[in-house]
Design a protein around this motif. Sequence first.
Motif, short mmCIF file in Angstrom:
data_model
loop_
_atom_site.label_atom_id
_atom_site.label_comp_id
_atom_site.label_asym_id
_atom_site.label_seq_id
_atom_site.Cartn_x
_atom_site.Cartn_y
_atom_site.Cartn_z
N ARG A 6 33.99 8.78 -57.03
CA ARG A 6 34.35 9.16 -55.66
C ARG A 6 35.48 8.24 -55.21
O ARG A 6 35.32 7.03 -55.14
CB ARG A 6 33.17 9.01 -54.70
CG ARG A 6 32.06 10.02 -54.90
CD ARG A 6 31.13 10.02 -53.69
NE ARG A 6 31.79 10.58 -52.52
CZ ARG A 6 31.54 10.19 -51.27
NH1 ARG A 6 30.69 9.22 -51.01
NH2 ARG A 6 32.18 10.76 -50.25
N LEU B 139 38.69 7.15 -52.56
CA LEU B 139 39.24 7.18 -51.21
C LEU B 139 40.61 6.49 -51.22
O LEU B 139 40.77 5.42 -51.80
CB LEU B 139 38.31 6.44 -50.25
CG LEU B 139 38.75 6.35 -48.78
CD1 LEU B 139 38.80 7.74 -48.14
CD2 LEU B 139 37.82 5.42 -47.99
N ASP C 103 39.67 11.96 -50.89
CA ASP C 103 39.77 11.75 -49.45
C ASP C 103 40.81 10.67 -49.13
O ASP C 103 41.20 9.88 -49.98
CB ASP C 103 38.42 11.34 -48.88
CG ASP C 103 37.37 12.43 -49.07
OD1 ASP C 103 37.75 13.62 -49.02
OD2 ASP C 103 36.19 12.09 -49.30
N GLN D 19 39.67 0.30 -41.53
CA GLN D 19 38.96 1.58 -41.42
C GLN D 19 38.58 2.12 -42.80
O GLN D 19 37.50 2.67 -42.99
CB GLN D 19 39.83 2.59 -40.67
CG GLN D 19 40.08 2.29 -39.21
CD GLN D 19 38.81 2.43 -38.38
OE1 GLN D 19 37.86 3.10 -38.77
NE2 GLN D 19 38.79 1.79 -37.21
N LYS E 135 35.65 0.17 -44.28
CA LYS E 135 34.40 0.55 -43.60
C LYS E 135 33.90 1.91 -44.10
O LYS E 135 32.72 2.09 -44.40
CB LYS E 135 34.62 0.59 -42.09
CG LYS E 135 33.35 0.85 -41.28
CD LYS E 135 33.64 0.77 -39.79
CE LYS E 135 32.35 0.88 -38.98
NZ LYS E 135 31.55 2.09 -39.29
N LYS E 136 34.80 2.87 -44.19
CA LYS E 136 34.43 4.21 -44.65
C LYS E 136 33.95 4.16 -46.10
O LYS E 136 32.94 4.79 -46.45
CB LYS E 136 35.63 5.16 -44.54
CG LYS E 136 35.35 6.59 -45.00
CD LYS E 136 36.59 7.46 -44.80
CE LYS E 136 36.37 8.88 -45.32
NZ LYS E 136 35.37 9.61 -44.52
N ALA E 137 34.65 3.40 -46.93
CA ALA E 137 34.27 3.31 -48.34
C ALA E 137 32.88 2.71 -48.50
O ALA E 137 32.07 3.16 -49.33
CB ALA E 137 35.30 2.48 -49.10
N ARG E 138 32.58 1.68 -47.70
CA ARG E 138 31.25 1.07 -47.75
C ARG E 138 30.18 2.02 -47.23
O ARG E 138 29.16 2.25 -47.89
CB ARG E 138 31.24 -0.20 -46.89
CG ARG E 138 31.76 -1.45 -47.57
CD ARG E 138 31.47 -2.63 -46.64
NE ARG E 138 31.93 -3.90 -47.12
CZ ARG E 138 31.30 -4.65 -48.01
NH1 ARG E 138 30.19 -4.21 -48.58
NH2 ARG E 138 31.78 -5.84 -48.36
N ASP E 139 30.40 2.56 -46.03
CA ASP E 139 29.39 3.38 -45.37
C ASP E 139 29.06 4.64 -46.17
O ASP E 139 27.91 5.07 -46.21
CB ASP E 139 29.85 3.77 -43.96
CG ASP E 139 29.93 2.58 -43.02
OD1 ASP E 139 29.38 1.51 -43.37
OD2 ASP E 139 30.56 2.71 -41.94
N GLU E 140 30.09 5.22 -46.78
CA GLU E 140 29.89 6.49 -47.47
C GLU E 140 29.81 6.34 -48.99
O GLU E 140 29.84 7.32 -49.72
CB GLU E 140 31.02 7.45 -47.07
CG GLU E 140 31.06 7.70 -45.57
CD GLU E 140 32.13 8.68 -45.16
OE1 GLU E 140 32.53 9.53 -45.99
OE2 GLU E 140 32.60 8.61 -43.99
N LYS E 141 29.72 5.08 -49.44
CA LYS E 141 29.44 4.77 -50.84
C LYS E 141 30.45 5.40 -51.82
O LYS E 141 30.08 6.07 -52.78
CB LYS E 141 28.02 5.18 -51.21
CG LYS E 141 26.96 4.50 -50.36
CD LYS E 141 25.56 4.80 -50.86
CE LYS E 141 24.51 4.19 -49.94
NZ LYS E 141 24.70 2.75 -49.69
N TYR E 142 31.70 5.14 -51.55
CA TYR E 142 32.74 5.54 -52.50
C TYR E 142 32.74 4.57 -53.69
O TYR E 142 32.32 3.41 -53.57
CB TYR E 142 34.12 5.52 -51.83
CG TYR E 142 34.39 6.72 -50.95
CD1 TYR E 142 35.06 7.83 -51.44
CD2 TYR E 142 33.96 6.73 -49.62
CE1 TYR E 142 35.32 8.93 -50.63
CE2 TYR E 142 34.22 7.82 -48.80
CZ TYR E 142 34.89 8.92 -49.32
OH TYR E 142 35.12 10.01 -48.51
#
Length: 345
Positions: free
Chosen positions: A175, A177, A202, A218, A221-228
């Motif tokens: 996955r 990002l 993404d 940002q 944060k997104k990579a951590r929260d959504e487990k990329y």
Amino acid sequence: MSEDNIDKKKGFWGTTLTRLKSVLAKTKEQVQDPEELAQGAETAAAGAESQTAAAVQPEPIKAAAATSVATAHKPVDEEYIEALEERLIKADLGLPTVEPLVEALRQEARGKNWTGKDVDDFLKKRFHDLLGKTANALSFKEGQVNIYMVVGVNGVGKTTSIGKLAARLKSQGKRVLLAAGDTFRAAAESQLEIWSERAGVDIVRLPDGSDPGAVVFQAVKKARDEKYDVLLIDTAGRLHNKVNLMDELKKIRGVIEKHAGDLPMESLLVLDASTGQNGLQQAKVFQEATGLTGVILTKLDGTAKGGVVFAISRELNIPVKLMGIGEKLDDLRDFDPNLFVEALF
């Protein structure tokens, strides 16, 4: 590696070696004997049709081997060595790399009646040694967000390399990002967005002119929260001697260390293979600002010689990890020192 073994080599790496043999043909011309080059020029003028046929020859490996035969039995004297030294410098290896190499050749060949073939064998071994010391693959740790911060001056193929790497990692089931951190050029952000669509990954992109540190924050944060699995960060590439750009890169590096210091990270310099020894200076400056862990060597599909990789390896001990050998989506390959050196010969 013998020519027969190279000819028989199949599959992915065999194809890569064949491609490298072809695209580094310019380098092969650089290390031929000057008299033979002059004869070749006369032949080309007299027989353009034959030259055209050779250009489309489907077996570049055998063609390169045939070229080597012409110099295989030429005696190695001081004139030969001095001409070789000049050609190696023109092939972008750089004087600090060439001088000790040529002196070692003088010592090794003294009193041994060496020919051009012996010189080829000697240079292959030394080139293997130079690149082999730093050779290693792109790092990746399962179960974590792997961050790759990609730097380089404008025009070297940085954003394109990010797009190709994203596609490659996506094809491996990762996955991915992207972070559009080159906010200085709106065109760069748009280009990266096109690559994200092409690769099917993404992207985090803030309004044009946003602070690149905010983009990276940002994205982390997104990579951590959504487990990329992967976060690929594009950065600005204005002239590498500009203090403000280096300060900006240091700021981005600081954001990563503050908010993702526990995650695996690489800092990759994208370097145009045709840049020559200026590429070494670029590497030194970006090394100071971002702590480089590797190089992506691009544009090997042109007339580039790529000799600067030896200088970077020797002086900075930074490995070349990836190489771009064409314009297709899958033309970003792992850098293999053995194949690179074989292609030069």
